[in-house]
Design an enzyme around this catalytic site. Structure first.
Site, PDB file in Angstrom:
ATOM      1  N   GLU A 155      19.689  82.342  46.889  1.00 29.71           N
ATOM      2  CA  GLU A 155      19.685  81.155  47.582  1.00 29.71           C
ATOM      3  C   GLU A 155      20.853  80.241  47.436  1.00 29.71           C
ATOM      4  O   GLU A 155      21.122  80.259  46.104  1.00 29.71           O
ATOM      5  CB  GLU A 155      18.284  80.480  47.181  1.00 29.71           C
ATOM      6  CG  GLU A 155      17.756  79.497  48.221  1.00 29.71           C
ATOM      7  CD  GLU A 155      16.343  78.955  47.625  1.00 29.71           C
ATOM      8  OE1 GLU A 155      15.984  78.182  48.617  1.00 29.71           O
ATOM      9  OE2 GLU A 155      16.325  78.431  46.544  1.00 29.71           O
TER      10      GLU A 155
ATOM     11  N   GLY B 245      18.656  75.167  37.564  1.00 32.13           N
ATOM     12  CA  GLY B 245      17.506  75.346  36.912  1.00 32.13           C
ATOM     13  C   GLY B 245      16.932  76.760  36.320  1.00 32.13           C
ATOM     14  O   GLY B 245      16.978  77.444  35.211  1.00 32.13           O
ATOM     15  N   ALA B 246      16.425  77.240  37.701  1.00 33.23           N
ATOM     16  CA  ALA B 246      15.972  78.409  37.924  1.00 33.23           C
ATOM     17  C   ALA B 246      15.891  78.997  39.199  1.00 33.23           C
ATOM     18  O   ALA B 246      16.119  78.003  40.098  1.00 33.23           O
ATOM     19  CB  ALA B 246      14.385  78.649  37.373  1.00 33.23           C
ATOM     20  N   MET B 247      15.571  80.119  39.552  1.00 32.79           N
ATOM     21  CA  MET B 247      15.484  80.659  41.143  1.00 32.79           C
ATOM     22  C   MET B 247      14.172  81.475  40.973  1.00 32.79           C
ATOM     23  O   MET B 247      13.840  82.469  40.262  1.00 32.79           O
ATOM     24  CB  MET B 247      16.708  81.541  41.238  1.00 32.79           C
ATOM     25  CG  MET B 247      16.602  82.051  42.519  1.00 32.79           C
ATOM     26  SD  MET B 247      16.826  80.871  43.948  1.00 32.79           S
ATOM     27  CE  MET B 247      15.428  81.645  45.108  1.00 32.79           C
TER      28      MET B 247
ATOM     29  N   ASN C 147      12.788  83.935  42.598  1.00 37.82           N
ATOM     30  CA  ASN C 147      12.850  85.373  43.156  1.00 37.82           C
ATOM     31  C   ASN C 147      11.666  85.884  42.942  1.00 37.82           C
ATOM     32  O   ASN C 147      10.965  85.947  41.768  1.00 37.82           O
ATOM     33  CB  ASN C 147      13.940  86.518  42.306  1.00 37.82           C
ATOM     34  CG  ASN C 147      15.115  85.622  42.300  1.00 37.82           C
ATOM     35  OD1 ASN C 147      15.781  85.581  43.298  1.00 37.82           O
ATOM     36  ND2 ASN C 147      15.670  85.472  41.364  1.00 37.82           N
TER      37      ASN C 147
ATOM     38  N   GLU D 247       8.471  77.329  39.317  1.00 39.45           N
ATOM     39  CA  GLU D 247       9.101  78.419  39.862  1.00 39.45           C
ATOM     40  C   GLU D 247       7.848  79.204  40.153  1.00 39.45           C
ATOM     41  O   GLU D 247       7.831  80.085  41.238  1.00 39.45           O
ATOM     42  CB  GLU D 247       9.638  79.383  38.857  1.00 39.45           C
ATOM     43  CG  GLU D 247      11.346  78.315  38.494  1.00 39.45           C
ATOM     44  CD  GLU D 247      11.910  77.886  39.730  1.00 39.45           C
ATOM     45  OE1 GLU D 247      11.946  78.469  40.764  1.00 39.45           O
ATOM     46  OE2 GLU D 247      12.633  76.747  39.628  1.00 39.45           O
TER      47      GLU D 247
ATOM     48  N   HIS E  80       6.271  78.458  43.553  1.00 38.06           N
ATOM     49  CA  HIS E  80       7.237  78.901  44.531  1.00 38.06           C
ATOM     50  C   HIS E  80       6.744  80.505  45.196  1.00 38.06           C
ATOM     51  O   HIS E  80       7.005  80.865  46.018  1.00 38.06           O
ATOM     52  CB  HIS E  80       8.577  79.018  44.403  1.00 38.06           C
ATOM     53  CG  HIS E  80       9.264  77.840  44.598  1.00 38.06           C
ATOM     54  ND1 HIS E  80       9.172  77.156  45.542  1.00 38.06           N
ATOM     55  CD2 HIS E  80      10.268  77.268  43.797  1.00 38.06           C
ATOM     56  CE1 HIS E  80      10.020  76.055  45.798  1.00 38.06           C
ATOM     57  NE2 HIS E  80      10.773  76.055  44.475  1.00 38.06           N
TER      58      HIS E  80
END
Ligand SMILES: [Zn+2]
Length: 837
Positions: free
Chosen positions: A137, A242-244, A246, A279, A282
């Site tokens: 992203e 910070g984070a993703m 996935n 996360e 998400h």
């Protein structure tokens, strides 16, 4: 400003259904080989297929129709770098129907923290090693393999990773190899694992506990089970964000995931809990249902940024996290969104640079704030019901903002679409002006709305008006709204019953609404005793002073009057109220550094923080919660920064004991002690601190130290810090903040801006097309105070293009001009007031 680049969306005549993807990274040469077979559907006859591809070489590409036997059509390959795409042209037309596209390609495992990239780490024996990681992203899947890299083009994937036997390979779904790592199943049987650097297993335990609590919480909240069999959370050494999120494999920067039970601060724990909560949300909001295009990015981010608080409030009530929301998210949103260079939550987005630009406070913090206001407006039951309808209707599909409003409108029976459109399609927010009169036992309020502008000057173009859910509380029941109404016109009267003439009436109960409130000074006076004796609840105390500082900055009231109200916070004991107040005073402090009255400000501040610091003491009490630790940190940091003798002496003593190993500092004291000794330190202190940095094993500690070393007084040492920031001792994602660390003084800001200009080419090359570039512009320019500086910054960026930071540059220039106006208007009277104290 450079011209806007055009950006083409991919043609829709061919669509992918399943990718069979094989990637083979080479960690010695930093390259990778790839092969993919994409099952596609040709929807209309075409002689070419266009897909996204960037910095990839294609060795061969061909197409095979499902009914063509063995016959392959070989493609001619032509890259279009300006669109980050590749056109595959075929010798004859592809007919509508199914087929397979086969592509062989190679690429570089880059060092830009995007696409398929390399991340450097140290093995337990200190050996330098690399891993290969993805960050896709917003628009970087195309750097790992040619693909349709748009959110609405969904497909399934079969992934094979070819890696050496001694390496761990992870993907979204389970892989065969299993490892000895902290793992647990949540109460619904989903496998949850946390991957830490080798040898640091125990640092994954906290995040694991949060995740195992959070998944069932969301399952219940959404009434939809997490759809995958496992979820991994993995710490990555080199990581830009910070984070993703996935799906099934969430990546984190180390400081957002790892907690050392002994050496991590309360703040770090809170941060990790929030990011894990974000996360995981998400996984539903973003992954299960995805926005149709980047215009609706805020749906993902605003929602996740709101519900992360709900989840932390559930897991850790001791953080009183919703009060912190008012400071961190609502406050941040209100500040940025008052600028003339803000933007609407929903915004047309074309070029990838524009996508990167909207990962900002508007999408995250304002998005979260309007969701909080909406949640309060429709009520929790309707909200949950609408959310479930929305997620069920669009699961495995894409949605736009209106789809969510429709579901929530249906569930609540309220005009959600009409109300919310006024918040997401126009930028800014209102200031509600309140005038009141007593009529018998009733208080009649006249509420009037107009756009709130940071400089107090209305927009030249456009008319602005909001449908504002307004709640009003009174002194007789401070925590409960006495009246709830919708301000849907410019002005209206509201009657609040059963109020005696001396009682306060507050608009925006609990600071849930996304607006500011301006009272007459007579009304304001009624709040003073309620602030002093804290019968006005914390979120209201916080919101009230925050509005006052903003109104003063805009020139709508005088700063001296606000500072008089600050005096009422004499008994304040709420961490978050202090934190917000400190931020506001900090802004004034930065401005006054440019005058000869800064010493008076320091004296005023020391007096302000001394009582709270004394009541908390230096050492944690056994029964205290995390907020007491955070308040102690805040108060000591301020006192240390402003040179309070007693604090400096004690900090030095504790620092020496820490360095010598005699009495190691507890995690929550490291921040204030390090900063105090640095601000008041010399070269010896500096060297001691650098040694601590070199010896630090944990990234949290390295970040803590590297962000505070810039506060050393000496310009020569500040220059050293700037060079250090660029060295390979500092991870690329931290560099920007280390640079920003030197800006605590007037000279420091000067040095920083000069440095950024000198190194612009290198810095831009590193951070272009990422949000870190915006942060860099912000830290290096935002706090100047003269028109000449504003012009200088504008001029520099006229000749130094920074497409992904264009809006931030304009915002920074606007902020500089706001500072300049404030200085001109207020500095003399403020200094006079401070001197009289
Ligand atoms: Zn997010």
């Amino acid at each position: 400003m450079p011209e806007k680049k055009e950006f083409k969306r991919l043609p829709t005549d061919v669509k992918p259904e399943n990718y069979t993807l094989r990637l083979q990274p080479d960690l010695d040469k930093f390259t990778f080989k790839g092969q993919e077979t994409i099952d596609v559907k040709v929807l209309s006859s075409t002689t070419s297929i266009t897909l996204n591809s960037e910095e990839i070489e294609i060795q061969s590409a061909c197409y095979k129709a499902a009914d063509a036997g063995d016959q392959n059509l070989k493609a001619e390959v032509k890259f279009e770098p300006e669109n980050a795409s590749v056109v595959l042209s075929f010798p004859s037309a592809l007919q509508p129907g199914s087929g397979q596209l086969c592509i062989d390609f190679t690429g570089e495992l880059n060092d830009k923290m995007k696409g398929f990239y390399r991340s450097k780490y140290s093995s337990p024996s200190g050996e330098e090693k690399y891993g290969a990681v993805t960050q896709f992203e917003a628009t970087d899947a195309r750097r790992a393999f040619p693909c349709w890299d748009e959110p609405a083009v969904k497909a399934t994937f079969d992934v094979t990773l070819v890696v050496p036997k001694n390496r761990v390979a992870l993907s979204n779904m389970p892989v065969k190899s299993e490892n000895d790592l902290p793992e647990d199943k949540d109460s619904d049987g989903v496998l949850v694992r946390v991957y830490t650097p080798v040898g640091k297993k125990e640092q994954g335990q906290f995040a694991l506990e949060v995740a195992v609590k959070t998944l069932p919480f969301y399952n219940k909240y959404f009434q939809i089970a997490y759809p995958l069999p496992k979820i991994d959370l993995i710490a990555i050494a080199d990581f830009a964000a910070g984070a993703m999120e996935n799906w099934g494999l969430v990546t984190y920067r180390e400081t957002a995931l790892l907690i050392d039970p002994k050496n991590s601060s309360s703040k770090s724990k809170q941060w990790v809990a929030l990011v894990v909560g974000h996360e995981l949300a998400h996984q539903w909001f973003g992954n299960l249902v995805t926005m149709e295009w980047w215009t609706h990015l805020w749906l993902n981010e605003g929602f996740a940024s709101w519900i992360e608080y709900l989840c932390v409030d559930y897991c850790f009530p001791e953080f009183d996290i919703w009060t912190q929301f008012v400071n961190s998210d609502l406050g941040r949103a209100l500040e940025m969104d008052a600028l003339h260079n803000s933007h609407a939550i929903e915004i047309p987005v074309g070029h990838p640079d524009e996508v990167d630009e909207i990962f900002d406070a508007i999408s995250y913090s304002k998005g979260a704030s309007v969701i909080r206001m909406l949640h309060d407006y429709v009520g929790d039951e309707s909200f949950k019901k609408g959310m479930n309808q929305y997620l069920t209707k669009f699961k495995y599909k894409n949605a736009v903002t209106e789809d969510l409003w429709e579901s929530l409108g249906k569930a609540s029976g309220k005009p959600v679409l009409d109300v919310m459109t006024t918040w997401t399609k126009q930028m800014g927010y209102p200031v509600v002006k309140v005038s009141e009169k007593q009529e018998g036992s009733n208080r009649v309020l006249t509420l009037t709305q107009e756009k709130f502008c940071a400089d107090g000057v209305q927009e030249k173009e456009g008319s602005f008006s909001w449908m504002v859910p307004v709640s009003i509380s009174t002194a007789s029941d401070p925590k409960k709204a006495a009246v709830v109404t919708l301000l849907d016109k410019t002005s209206m009267d509201v009657t609040v019953p059963n109020v005696s003439p001396d009682q306060w009436v507050k608009v925006n109960c609990e600071s849930v609404g996304v607006y500011r409130v301006q009272y007459s000074s007579e009304t304001l006076d009624r709040f003073i005793p309620a602030i002093k004796n804290k019968t006005l609840p914390p979120r209201d105390r916080l919101g009230l002073q925050n509005d006052l500082f903003a109104l003063a900055r805009a020139g709508m009231i005088s700063t001296v009057d606000v500072l008089k109200v600050v005096g009422a916070f004499v008994n304040e004991d709420d961490y978050t109220v202090w934190s917000d107040l400190t931020g506001n005073l900090g802004q004034i402090s930065i401005l006054l550094q440019n005058t000869d009255g800064f010493e008076d400000f320091k004296t005023f501040s020391k007096k302000l923080y001394k009582p709270v610091a004394q009541s908390l003491g230096w050492d944690a009490k056994e029964s205290e919660g995390p907020l007491a630790a955070m308040l102690r940190e805040l108060a000591l940091t301020r006192l240390g920064k402003y040179g309070d003798e007693e604090t400096v002496t004690e900090a030095r003593k504790r620092f020496e004991n820490h360095v010598s190993g005699k009495v190691p500092l507890p995690a929550d004291l490291k921040g204030p002690v390090y900063l105090t000794v640095m601000v008041n330190g010399d070269e010896t202190t500096f060297n001691q601190m650098m040694k601590l940095y070199d010896e630090a094993d944990m990234q949290e500690e390295k970040v803590r130290i590297s962000r505070c070393i810039g506060s050393i007084k000496s310009d020569e040492l500040k220059k050293k810090v700037l060079d250090f920031a660029m060295s390979d001792k500092v991870r690329s994602q931290d560099t920007v903040f280390v640079i920003g660390g030197v800006t605590g003084t007037v000279q420091g800001r000067e040095l920083c801006w000069q440095f950024v200009q000198d190194k612009w080419t290198e810095l831009h090359e590193r951070y272009k097309g990422g949000f870190l570039l915006s942060r860099l512009v912000e830290v290096s320019t935002d706090n100047f105070v003269t028109e000449a500086r504003a012009k200088e910054v504008e001029k520099f960026f006229e000749t130094h293009s920074a497409p992904a930071a264009e809006r931030k540059i304009q915002q920074s220039v606007e902020n500089i001009r706001l500072n300049a106006k404030w200085m001109e208007r207020e500095s003399t009277s403020v200094l006079k007031f401070l001197r009289s104290q």
